[in-house]
Design an enzyme around this catalytic site. Structure first.
Site, PDB file in Angstrom:
ATOM      1  N   GLY A 473       0.824  -1.205   0.000  1.00 22.33           N
ATOM      2  CA  GLY A 473       0.000   0.000   0.000  1.00 22.33           C
ATOM      3  C   GLY A 473       0.851   1.245   0.000  1.00 22.33           C
ATOM      4  CD  GLU A 474       1.398   4.521  -3.823  1.00 22.58           C
ATOM      5  OE1 GLU A 474       0.737   5.574  -3.806  1.00 22.58           O
ATOM      6  OE2 GLU A 474       2.034   4.118  -4.805  1.00 22.58           O
ATOM      7  CB  CYS A 476       0.618  10.922   4.013  1.00 23.78           C
ATOM      8  SG  CYS A 476      -1.009  10.667   4.745  1.00 23.78           S
ATOM      9  CG  PHE A 477       5.432  10.366   4.567  1.00 22.70           C
ATOM     10  CD1 PHE A 477       6.400   9.392   4.780  1.00 22.70           C
ATOM     11  CD2 PHE A 477       4.561  10.654   5.599  1.00 22.70           C
ATOM     12  CE1 PHE A 477       6.490   8.725   5.976  1.00 22.70           C
ATOM     13  CE2 PHE A 477       4.649   9.993   6.810  1.00 22.70           C
ATOM     14  CZ  PHE A 477       5.623   9.026   6.995  1.00 22.70           C
ATOM     15  CD  GLN A 479       6.957   2.589  -2.742  1.00 23.17           C
ATOM     16  OE1 GLN A 479       6.062   2.212  -3.476  1.00 23.17           O
ATOM     17  NE2 GLN A 479       8.181   2.840  -3.180  1.00 23.17           N
ATOM     18  CE  LYS A 502       4.366   2.391   8.392  1.00 22.86           C
ATOM     19  NZ  LYS A 502       3.791   3.400   9.304  1.00 22.86           N
ATOM     20  CG  ASP A 611      -6.351   8.850  11.133  1.00 26.12           C
ATOM     21  OD1 ASP A 611      -7.597   8.907  11.111  1.00 26.12           O
ATOM     22  OD2 ASP A 611      -5.668   8.601  10.131  1.00 26.12           O
TER      23      ASP A 611
END
Length: 806
Positions: A473-474, A476-477, A479, A502, A611
């Site tokens: 997945g990816e 915000c900054f 992958q 990451k 979050d």
């Protein structure tokens, strides 16, 4: 035991099936007062008999004459025979006794008011062990009762909406085992004192009241006592009435429309109503050349109203086919319920076909002129900026020096984070050191290997021991990719394990690198816990920065739950595909409990997540819940709140009101988000506030609306959600309290209690997205309405000569 009143003798016999309860003598002060209230006698004292719940009571009144029959009374009221109560000539027998059988019992001759005997009966879950004669044999630990869980009793004020269930607990212990009873506003509180009754769970030391009403407000005191003394604790209950309200109409609907003659038109009206709404579509008309009557109310005709086979959803849309010029005008959506009416209006403009074409042509000309003019201005502006930049550009050497100075402001120092670190690096060592920069201009760092981080022996892993795999997945900054790492387990240096890695994207900026380094350092300092994604290692030398974390094979919790929805339902993704495994109710409670444990640990480390949602909880192969994504986490060791200063994307449907409106983040705002996550769990991955646009959500939250109880959620668990959604942050439970509450629910839940999935989840369907989707009214509402606003509404309409006047 015998007591004499004149020439009459009374014999009291007490026996229990299975176990003989103990009798304890009470003082004359307490018992005598009760006797005087119900009995006309000169009793000096009362004998108290203690029985266990489920025992059988036998009371006997003996007189000098064997032929005398007696009447029996409880608290001054005559006792009638029943399936549990058997009355003989002189004997009263009650089987399977409960707490409600506690009270003052007396017997009188049939033809006399003379009291032959009276007895105080108290029924408890754990009868006292031993008579007064056994006092000498008791252990040295005897004494006054004590609270066993004072931390569970800290919240003294409880404010709940009407119709909810309230539970007060006073866990206590002592030797001999104490008994508990309850007072309301200083007076003894029993089931008959409340219309809905009460539940006294003595083994749990609790008082339960279901469907509370405003008259239940007051002070509730638990009194725990044994023969050595008593202790007491008082709770205050406030019951908030649910304010009735007229319907709410979504802002901006219906919308004005301009169409060509002969077109089809749809007007939409979204209605939110606690009570069943009645929806009508009206068109404003003229009567004798006037749009308004003598009293100032408009003339209207009813175009659409509720019928036998119509639904609210159908009524929310007005269809106009093949419109003519006569159809132009003002249209009103009128919604009412038993409280009042609300309305929104829109205008329909009908144009001839040629006029619309002329408007389109003229609009195209104006649009062309505007676009050409805008392009010319932008070209000149860009040209000026380029010239200014070239005039100020230094030689190459100076440029490199300036760039190094710019980026050198970026390195973080460990002293910036106040959490105590377990890292072996010096506290003032820069986390990022500049070695060289590529010739590419701008802040983009296409070759991140040009930035070196000092090695941390505790976490460093050689790149040769890491094999990268498929992307996961990816973010915000960066992958995330799957990888095989050798040497993570220090005890098994040659064992390969699956990890998640990451890394930055190719177009990462220095700010992106700062965020990734900060997240890595935060994970180092927070430490390890079973229910969070833990740091396993890092590759910081001779190449791009790789951060190795635990791999969760079953993905995030939201998709995990959705994949296990049963087939054949209209909310299932693939009706032909069987769910991977069948979830029980206990599985869902376990999910919630594990997430609460992880958040309790993060809170203990002074870390605010900001979050928390099902999408940010990952599930391992062994169904272990692990909280992920600390990218938005911040250290608040020195302050107890965090104010967000940037305007990045925020998960508004999971955010507490104080975070949403004031941008203030605390552990209590995380508790609010946890309540929404609970709702996600018990809707099997449903979308919160389905069909509610974000703009409307702001208004509804301010007015005190909360989501309704999911179909497969118990009332107790829904009460936990509602406590998490308390408007006052300090009144929300802590994660420690949530762990204890969920642990209790988990312990009491059966392992084979499968979900009742016969109830459809329409309102929790995946079709209900987080963006501007529609929402039906009435029973489809996901809100429990507390307080609602005043809105302008049309007066109640009355018929007038075939025309409806409002």
């Amino acid at each position: 035991m015998r007591a004499a009143w004149g020439s009459v003798w009374c014999l009291c016999l007490a026996a229990a099936v299975g176990a003989l309860p103990a009798a304890r003598r009470r003082g004359a002060e307490r018992s005598g007062g009760q006797a005087a209230e119900y009995l006309r006698s000169e009793t000096a004292f009362l004998e108290e008999l203690v029985f266990g719940s489920g025992d059988t009571i036998e009371l006997s009144c003996n007189t000098q004459s064997s032929s005398v029959s007696v009447f029996w009374f409880k608290d001054g009221i005559g006792i009638a025979p029943s399936n549990r109560t058997h009355i003989g000539q002189k004997l009263l027998k009650i089987i399977n006794v409960s707490y409600d059988d506690s009270g003052l019992y007396s017997c009188k001759p049939r033809h006399s008011n003379e009291v032959l005997g009276n007895f105080t009966v108290r029924v408890t879950d754990s009868p006292s062990s031993g008579d007064d004669e056994d006092d000498d044999d008791e252990s040295e630990d005897t004494g006054v009762p004590f609270w066993t869980r004072p931390d569970k009793m800290e919240k003294k004020l409880l404010a709940v909406p009407a119709a909810n269930t309230v539970r007060f607990r006073c866990p206590a212990g002592g030797n001999p085992t104490p008994t508990i009873y309850w007072l309301k506003n200083g007076k003894e509180f029993k089931g008959e004192h409340r219309i809905g009754g009460i539940k006294l769970r003595h083994q749990q030391w609790s008082l339960v009241m279901e469907s509370v009403v405003p008259s239940d407000r007051g002070n509730y005191t638990c009194v725990v006592e044994n023969k050595y003394g008593n202790i007491r604790h008082t709770y205050q209950l406030d019951v908030l009435e649910r304010s009735p309200h007229r319907p709410i109409l979504q802002a901006g609907l219906p919308a004005n429309q301009t169409v060509v003659v002969g077109s089809n038109v749809e007007f939409h009206c979204k209605v939110y109503s606690d009570a069943q709404p009645h929806i009508q579509w009206l068109k404003h008309v003229e009567v004798n050349g006037s749009k308004y009557g003598p009293d100032g109310t408009p003339y209207v005709t009813v175009l659409k109203t509720a019928g036998v086979n119509t639904t609210d959803k159908e009524l929310e849309i007005l269809y106009l086919r093949n419109v003519t010029f006569e159809d132009a005008g003002e249209y009103t959506c009128l919604a009412g319920n038993s409280i009042g009416f609300s309305h929104h209006s829109a205008w329909l403009t009908v144009l001839p076909a040629e006029e619309l074409m002329e408007m389109d042509d003229s609009g195209s000309v104006y649009a062309g002129i505007l676009s050409y003019g805008t392009g010319l201005v932008l070209f000149i502006l860009v040209l000026v900026i380029v010239i200014i930049c070239r005039m100020k550009m230094p030689n190459k050497k100076a440029m490199n020096t300036t760039t190094v100075q710019k980026v050198s402001k970026f390195p973080l120092k460990r002293q910036q984070v106040s959490l105590e670190s377990n890292s072996s690096m010096n506290s003032n060592t820069p986390l990022v050191r500049i070695t060289r920069l590529s010739s590419s201009d701008g802040p983009m760092l296409a070759n991140v290997s040009e930035l070196e981080l000092p090695p941390d022996p505790k976490w460093e892993l050689a790149r040769s021991r890491l094999t990268l795999g498929k992307p996961l997945g990816e973010g915000c900054f960066g992958q995330v990719v799957m990888a095989e790492a050798i040497g993570i387990d220090k005890d098994k240096p040659n064992k390969a394990i699956t990890v998640a890695v990451k890394m930055l994207k190719d177009d990462a900026t220095d700010k992106d690198l700062s965020d990734l380094v900060s997240e890595m350092e935060m994970m180092k300092m927070i430490g390890k816990h079973k229910n969070i994604i833990n740091l396993l290692g890092a590759c910081t030398q001779d190449g791009p920065l790789y951060v190795l974390v635990e791999y969760a094979s079953k993905g995030n919790l939201r998709e995990y739950l959705r994949a296990r929805r049963p087939p054949g339902m209209d909310y299932s993704f693939d009706t032909c595909k069987l769910p991977e495994e069948q979830l029980t109710f206990k599985d869902l409670v376990s999910c919630a409990y594990q997430v609460a444990r992880g958040m309790e640990y993060l809170a203990s480390q002074k870390c605010i997540h900001r979050d928390l949602a099902a999408r940010n909880v990952l599930v391992t192969e062994d169904n272990v819940m692990k909280i992920a994504d600390f990218g938005l986490a911040r250290d608040v060791h020195n302050i107890d709140y965090y104010k967000k200063t940037t305007n990045g994307r925020l998960p508004v449907k999971w955010m507490a009101p104080e975070a949403l409106f004031d941008r203030v983040y605390t552990h209590q705002s995380d508790v609010w988000s946890f309540g929404v996550l609970l709702w996600e769990i018990f809707t099997l991955g449903g979308s919160p506030y389905p069909g509610i646009p974000v703009e409307e959500l702001f208004k509804l939250l301010k007015e005190g609306h909360r989501m309704d109880k999911p179909a497969n959620c118990t009332h107790d668990l829904y009460m936990i959600m509602r406590e998490c959604w308390h408007a006052v942050p300090s009144q929300r439970p802590t994660f420690k309290q949530l762990v204890e509450d969920l642990d209790r629910v988990l312990t009491m839940t059966s392992t084979d209690e499968y979900l009742d999935l016969s109830v459809p989840f329409e309102q929790y369907s995946p079709a209900g997205q987080d963006t501007h989707s529609t929402c039906s009214s009435g029973d489809d509402s996901v809100f429990a309405h507390d307080l609602l606003p005043d809105e302008p509404c049309l007066p109640k309409h009355v018929p007038c000569n075939g025309v409806i006047r409002t």
